[in-house]
Design an enzyme around this catalytic site. Sequence first.
Site, PDB file in Angstrom:
ATOM      1  N   LYS A  65      -9.786  34.455 -23.928  1.00 29.83           N
ATOM      2  CA  LYS A  65     -10.631  34.157 -25.195  1.00 29.83           C
ATOM      3  C   LYS A  65     -12.174  34.586 -24.786  1.00 29.83           C
ATOM      4  O   LYS A  65     -12.884  35.074 -25.939  1.00 29.83           O
ATOM      5  CB  LYS A  65     -10.769  32.742 -25.526  1.00 29.83           C
ATOM      6  CG  LYS A  65     -11.060  31.666 -24.575  1.00 29.83           C
ATOM      7  CD  LYS A  65      -9.630  30.785 -24.444  1.00 29.83           C
ATOM      8  CE  LYS A  65      -9.985  30.072 -22.881  1.00 29.83           C
ATOM      9  NZ  LYS A  65      -8.934  29.483 -22.444  1.00 29.83           N
TER      10      LYS A  65
ATOM     11  N   GLY B 211      -4.615  18.298 -14.080  1.00 31.24           N
ATOM     12  CA  GLY B 211      -4.507  19.627 -14.095  1.00 31.24           C
ATOM     13  C   GLY B 211      -4.982  20.009 -15.519  1.00 31.24           C
ATOM     14  O   GLY B 211      -5.015  21.172 -15.978  1.00 31.24           O
TER      15      GLY B 211
ATOM     16  N   ASP C 162     -16.066  27.072 -24.097  1.00 34.18           N
ATOM     17  CA  ASP C 162     -14.500  27.512 -24.600  1.00 34.18           C
ATOM     18  C   ASP C 162     -14.411  27.375 -25.763  1.00 34.18           C
ATOM     19  O   ASP C 162     -13.895  28.061 -26.596  1.00 34.18           O
ATOM     20  CB  ASP C 162     -13.776  26.619 -23.606  1.00 34.18           C
ATOM     21  CG  ASP C 162     -12.355  26.876 -23.974  1.00 34.18           C
ATOM     22  OD1 ASP C 162     -11.811  28.183 -23.375  1.00 34.18           O
ATOM     23  OD2 ASP C 162     -11.527  26.133 -24.775  1.00 34.18           O
TER      24      ASP C 162
ATOM     25  N   LYS D 153     -13.279  30.307 -28.883  1.00 35.30           N
ATOM     26  CA  LYS D 153     -12.245  30.396 -29.801  1.00 35.30           C
ATOM     27  C   LYS D 153     -12.742  30.362 -31.187  1.00 35.30           C
ATOM     28  O   LYS D 153     -11.920  30.954 -32.181  1.00 35.30           O
ATOM     29  CB  LYS D 153     -11.476  29.100 -29.283  1.00 35.30           C
ATOM     30  CG  LYS D 153     -10.697  29.171 -28.116  1.00 35.30           C
ATOM     31  CD  LYS D 153     -10.160  27.723 -27.645  1.00 35.30           C
ATOM     32  CE  LYS D 153      -9.572  27.892 -26.235  1.00 35.30           C
ATOM     33  NZ  LYS D 153      -9.187  26.617 -25.734  1.00 35.30           N
TER      34      LYS D 153
END
Lengths: 323, 323
Positions: A105, A187, A201, A205
Amino acid sequence: MKQIKIGLLGMGNIGTGTYKTLEMNRERITANAGVELVISKILEKDLARKRDVTVTPEQFTQEPADILESPDTDIVIELLGGTEPATDFMLTAMHNGKHVVTANKAAVAANYDKLMGAARANRVMFRFEASVGGGIPILNALTAPLLANEYEEIRGILNGTTNYILTQMAEGGLSYGDALQSAQAQGFAEADPTADVEGHDVANKLSILISLAFGKRVPPEAIPTVGITGLTMRDIEKAAADGGKLKLIALAKRTGGGLEYSVGPTFVPNGHPLAGVRNEFNAIFVKGNAVGELMFYGRGAGPLPTGSAVMGDVIEIARALAR
Amino acid sequence: MKQIKIGLLGMGNIGTGTYKTLEMNRERITANAGVELVISKILEKDLARKRDVTVTPEQFTQEPADILESPDTDIVIELLGGTEPATDFMLTAMHNGKHVVTANKAAVAANYDKLMGAARANRVMFRFEASVGGGIPILNALTAPLLANEYEEIRGILNGTTNYILTQMAEGGLSYGDALQSAQAQGFAEADPTADVEGHDVANKLSILISLAFGKRVPPEAIPTVGITGLTMRDIEKAAADGGKLKLIALAKRTGGGLEYSVGPTFVPNGHPLAGVRNEFNAIFVKGNAVGELMFYGRGAGPLPTGSAVMGDVIEIARALAR
């Protein structure tokens, strides 16, 4: 049966998930693609890493040209992450007539016009379903079955790490720090969680979604972006008392004056479907002038969900090549 | 610009919604399709009906052959409903080399093999996105971007009428009879609601989903089907007390012994996303062995949402013809 040869750039978590998706569903994928898909070369330094897949030392290379310049590569899958050298590799691949699939992305959001232009100029296919919403087929929906609509609004939870943290704070009473630690332990969060928790992030997007849905180029740095690091337990409790939840929401909305867009913590009333999206799940809400409200929900990250999206793109390209 | 000529069979609610979708988004649809789409002929008896679209008397015909046999028809959109004469008309259209789009779940579920076989034999495209989930692009998702998965389970709320009734009973305290009347008053239920409330409509849709996702032909009458007419207020209250809701759920699940399937009222705990699907909305939950859990949510019926799905199929066909 015709063979399509694939070069894989990067075999970390997502690369391994992509390889594994092909390996575990090979029979079905071959039938659906109408061709045999072979991952012939893999660019990866870490050969020692334990991977739960059947891969031979001969498949690995340290030399990008073995994939990007080889007449033996039909499709390049780019899973290196980061804008460079990923963008440069993708442009070189297209220049050499190779079709490109990526989950990256950051690279797509930063270099959207350049990458789309190179794909057109070189008459190759370029697909990036996995770059937004992980396994959720949102880009396909926006660019194929919903094409009879003018889009009015896109709103969603596009980052699993922050949604996990917010869910744990609201439901488990964890502090921000403890929730982040729990996300890292499971995780869902990187050792350096900055890109996630500061909203960068999500801005990447949203920039991609805006390009596809509204045909308008808004670079991620032009999107007003607030992350979740400023939220306190008091804010979360206040939202609960008011009958809702705080969610990190990406919004793009057509208004009379033009397109409105932002990324930031938003109060979502409990009656709205986005309020029920918990932990690492993502959800994207689309409003079209014919279809009305739609929501797409699923795992926004993870090796196999992302592998599903990457291989879905590869199958689409292979089908077109088989025709 | 190349013209693609469309013949429309039926101009009731859905036909009018399809026509209106094309009319209001013509510029965008033309750009996306790469060709000009023209609805040249419409088979419809009721010429007097007030329709909120620009349609001329010359477009109407009473004669199926004017569409099915005409060299001037490229794509036939079948929106008559019911298995016959709809199936016969679609087969004739395909035999004459015309591509076919339909929203008709009864015809597709009853004659799936025959229709798919005719499309293959005549080398034409046959699409029916609108037959399941209204505007939700679920068939496209199952047959394109998710093709790298083995499907494990499909579960969903596939009927807006019954979901509206169950929501009104649970939230508004209405009796079954009053909720049904309210649904009819708002246009969510037919004067004869049997196909909806007895679950037959859902069985048709589940039969289509099973064909596409599991490659197995299960005719609707072979699906164990229970509707909602047997539910009492006491059942609804019991579910609420147990922390959930009763929903009319269609289920198809791969098990060790084979495929398991049913349609019937099911307790859904409040934590599950399907519990939050209210009133006339539909939601379809898909589990793939790579992607994990996905949910697709939106309006399962209505003229414009269905028109969005029909025109989406038409655009896909037009794009293929333009290549």
